[in-house]
Each structure stands twice: as structure tokens, then as C-alpha cells.
Design an enzyme around this catalytic site. Sequence first.
Site, short mmCIF file in Angstrom:
data_model
loop_
_atom_site.label_atom_id
_atom_site.label_comp_id
_atom_site.label_asym_id
_atom_site.label_seq_id
_atom_site.Cartn_x
_atom_site.Cartn_y
_atom_site.Cartn_z
N ASP A 34 -16.77 -7.01 58.73
CA ASP A 34 -16.82 -8.25 57.96
C ASP A 34 -17.45 -8.14 57.00
O ASP A 34 -18.09 -9.14 56.18
CB ASP A 34 -17.15 -9.16 58.69
CG ASP A 34 -18.79 -9.08 59.27
OD1 ASP A 34 -19.31 -7.87 59.10
OD2 ASP A 34 -19.22 -9.84 60.12
N GLU A 36 -20.62 -7.32 56.44
CA GLU A 36 -22.18 -7.38 56.62
C GLU A 36 -22.79 -6.14 56.64
O GLU A 36 -21.91 -4.97 56.96
CB GLU A 36 -22.49 -7.94 58.07
CG GLU A 36 -22.44 -9.58 57.88
CD GLU A 36 -23.00 -10.18 59.18
OE1 GLU A 36 -23.43 -9.41 60.17
OE2 GLU A 36 -22.81 -11.53 59.35
N ARG A 93 -30.46 -14.68 33.77
CA ARG A 93 -30.24 -15.76 32.79
C ARG A 93 -30.27 -17.17 33.17
O ARG A 93 -30.02 -18.02 32.53
CB ARG A 93 -28.91 -15.31 31.98
CG ARG A 93 -28.89 -14.36 31.06
CD ARG A 93 -27.42 -14.00 30.48
NE ARG A 93 -26.81 -13.13 31.73
CZ ARG A 93 -25.29 -12.67 31.28
NH1 ARG A 93 -24.84 -13.13 30.48
NH2 ARG A 93 -24.78 -12.23 32.60
N GLN A 94 -30.70 -17.31 34.25
CA GLN A 94 -30.68 -18.83 35.10
C GLN A 94 -32.29 -18.78 35.47
O GLN A 94 -32.46 -18.88 36.57
CB GLN A 94 -29.97 -18.57 36.46
CG GLN A 94 -28.46 -18.67 35.97
CD GLN A 94 -27.53 -18.82 37.23
OE1 GLN A 94 -27.66 -19.73 38.07
NE2 GLN A 94 -26.54 -17.87 37.31
N HIS A 127 -34.55 -11.03 29.63
CA HIS A 127 -33.81 -11.86 28.79
C HIS A 127 -34.82 -12.82 28.08
O HIS A 127 -34.88 -13.03 27.15
CB HIS A 127 -32.72 -12.74 29.48
CG HIS A 127 -31.96 -13.43 28.72
ND1 HIS A 127 -31.12 -13.03 27.52
CD2 HIS A 127 -31.73 -14.98 28.46
CE1 HIS A 127 -30.52 -14.05 26.79
NE2 HIS A 127 -30.90 -15.21 27.47
N LYS A 192 -26.19 -17.68 16.73
CA LYS A 192 -24.94 -18.30 17.74
C LYS A 192 -25.27 -19.32 18.44
O LYS A 192 -26.19 -19.67 18.99
CB LYS A 192 -25.00 -16.96 18.59
CG LYS A 192 -24.00 -16.89 19.76
CD LYS A 192 -24.06 -15.47 20.58
CE LYS A 192 -25.04 -15.80 21.92
NZ LYS A 192 -24.96 -14.68 22.76
N ASP A 218 -29.14 -6.10 21.30
CA ASP A 218 -29.17 -7.22 22.09
C ASP A 218 -29.70 -6.70 23.59
O ASP A 218 -29.68 -5.41 23.72
CB ASP A 218 -27.63 -7.73 22.29
CG ASP A 218 -27.64 -9.28 22.81
OD1 ASP A 218 -28.70 -9.67 23.06
OD2 ASP A 218 -26.57 -9.62 22.79
N THR A 223 -19.52 -9.95 28.77
CA THR A 223 -18.35 -9.91 28.56
C THR A 223 -17.73 -9.10 27.34
O THR A 223 -16.68 -8.97 26.84
CB THR A 223 -17.62 -11.41 28.06
OG1 THR A 223 -18.38 -11.95 27.07
CG2 THR A 223 -17.75 -12.38 29.37
C1 R5P Z 1 -27.41 -14.04 25.29
O1 R5P Z 1 -28.31 -14.67 24.94
C2 R5P Z 1 -27.68 -12.36 25.50
O2 R5P Z 1 -28.71 -12.00 24.88
C3 R5P Z 1 -26.62 -11.72 25.41
O3 R5P Z 1 -26.11 -11.70 23.85
C4 R5P Z 1 -25.42 -12.19 26.11
O4 R5P Z 1 -25.83 -12.36 27.41
C5 R5P Z 1 -24.26 -11.34 25.90
O5 R5P Z 1 -23.23 -11.67 26.51
P1 R5P Z 1 -21.81 -11.64 26.36
O6 R5P Z 1 -21.61 -10.13 26.22
O7 R5P Z 1 -20.74 -12.15 27.56
O8 R5P Z 1 -21.38 -12.25 24.99
#
Ligand code: R5P
Length: 299
Positions: A34, A36, A93-94, A127, A192, A218, A223
Site C-alpha cells: 500500500d 507505506e 516556496r510556501q 528561496h 517578473k 536563479d 517548470t
Molecule cells: C521564483 O521566484 C524562483 O526564484 C524561480 O524563478 C522559480 O521558482 C522557477 O520556477 P519555474 O521554473 O517554474 O519558472
Amino acid sequence: MKIFSGSTNKPLAEKVAKLLKKPLGRLEIHVFADEEKRVRVLDKVLGEDCVVVQSTSTNADINYMELFFIIDALKRNGAKSVTVVIPYLGYQRQDHVFRGGEAVSMGVVSKILEAVETNKLITFDLHSSRIPELFSIPVLHLSALPIFAKTIREKHWDDDQTVIVSPDMGGVRRVKILCGLLNNMPYMAIEKNRDLKSGKISMEEIKTVTKKRAIIVDDMISTGATIVKAAKLLRKKGAEEIFVFSTHPVFAGNAPLLLQESVVNKIFVTDTISISREKLFPKLQILSIGEMIAKNLRR
Ligand code: R5P
């Protein structure tokens, strides 16, 4: 000191153990039908300082649960201390409420890590530099920027033909630090905007790029949309060569394909996340944070 690895980044854990001239500790991680998991520590850890290496990228929930069980197993078996190395700290990021009604997921993770009696956290390029404030245990926040600076110097890109670029205003602090390591090279930032509901991004027009080469920096590539959009804008404004340096290769969905087909010449990431074979692509180069972790564990 004993070093253990969760399932997510064994190559990095092995590198660190080798640099510290220690064998990797033995764990038994069994997955039931399952899904776990049952974690069992096979080495004697009584009175030992233990280190666990685990990246918490996709699938973050499963990877975190496994880590919590490993810490619990070590503590129950008498480990004196447990330092967790989470090179990519999932849910970062949260770290606060963006829209009313949301959970602070990073805060929840910090509470669980403390509840299972983690003694110390080592992590990379968060972040937000305020994330350590969510923890009451010591957090060693390391950065891959010195590794990026070294690579840029070795490639002789620290010349007057190059500008360092932050793809968003939130990353300006990061590029300023990198430029400081490179004799105060010039930098610029793209504005952005992200729609908080859909996650879709848009970028403000920028002035003509007066330099031949642009290096986008970055913290993470998820994505790939941010990098692809920023690179397109820089090329349109005159940059002939575009390189990317990003610490965390989250590489969600078809990011590798988007990046390979983008106008970017080469993308440098680190091994904070282990990239599966099918997500590797020709434009990608991986730098290692292993030595930096080993150096800090030796102290
Ligand atoms: C956002 O503020 C981060 O610094 C990255 O730029 C972001 O998380 C990148 O995400 P993605 O590749 O989905 O655009």
C-alpha cells in the site's frame, strides 16, 4: 560520525561519505504494497553523531515522510545527535501566507523536523533568507554561489562582455552576492510577475542588453518557464550568448525538453537534487556541492 542516506540522493550522500573517508551507514527501507514505508537502522548508533542526506524534491511528501522515519529510527536507537542535510528543502516556496486562507507549509515541515528531534539542518540556497527563522534548531544555510563564481572565472566569462541577470526582482540579492565574488561585475534584473492563482508568469520589457553575453542566475528551475522566458527576452534585446546558473534542478514536467529547445547555450545546475537519467539533456552540466557539505561536516 555516521552518515546515512535516504532514497532520494544517494550519489551525493556517497560522495560526502567518501570525502569524509567513511562508509555509508546501513538502513533497511521497505515499501509495503500500500506504499507505506518501514525504516530500520542496521548499524549501531548509540552515542553517535549521525548525519542523514535526503533531498525533498518530487515527490516531496513521500521523501519527507521517509526522512522523518529515518530520524526517528536513529534517535530511538540512541543517536547522540542527528544532523539532516536537505540540500533542496521542499516546500520552501510556501514560507508565508500569500493569499488569505493558505497554510504555511514550510512552517509545518519545520515543526515536524523538530518534533522528531532533529538537532541541526544543513541546506542550500533557500528561496528566502528568512526561512531559517521558521526553525528553532540551528540552520546552516549554504550557497552554491562560490561554485558558480569559480566556474564563471574558469570559463573567462568574468569579462567586460558579460552581464549577470536576475530573472526576477526577488533574486537581486543573490546576483549582487555573485557579482561581489566576481570583482563587482555588472548586473541587471528583469521584472517578473506571477499570477498567484494560475502560476502563469509574464515579464516586463527590458532595455537593450549592451553586453554580448548574459548569465542568468536563479535559485531553482522548476517548470523552466522563468528561464525560457527570460532567455528569449535577453536574446531579443541583443544578447548573443546566454548561460544559466541555478542551484536546484527541480525539473518538473517537461522542463528538460523546454530548456534543451530554448535559446540558452548551456545550463549549469548542482547535485542538490539527483536528476534521473531520462531528465538529462545535452545543454545540461552538473556541478557538485559534495565538497562544501563535507567541509562543513568536518568542522
Ligand atoms: C521564483 O521566484 C524562483 O526564484 C524561480 O524563478 C522559480 O521558482 C522557477 O520556477 P519555474 O521554473 O517554474 O519558472
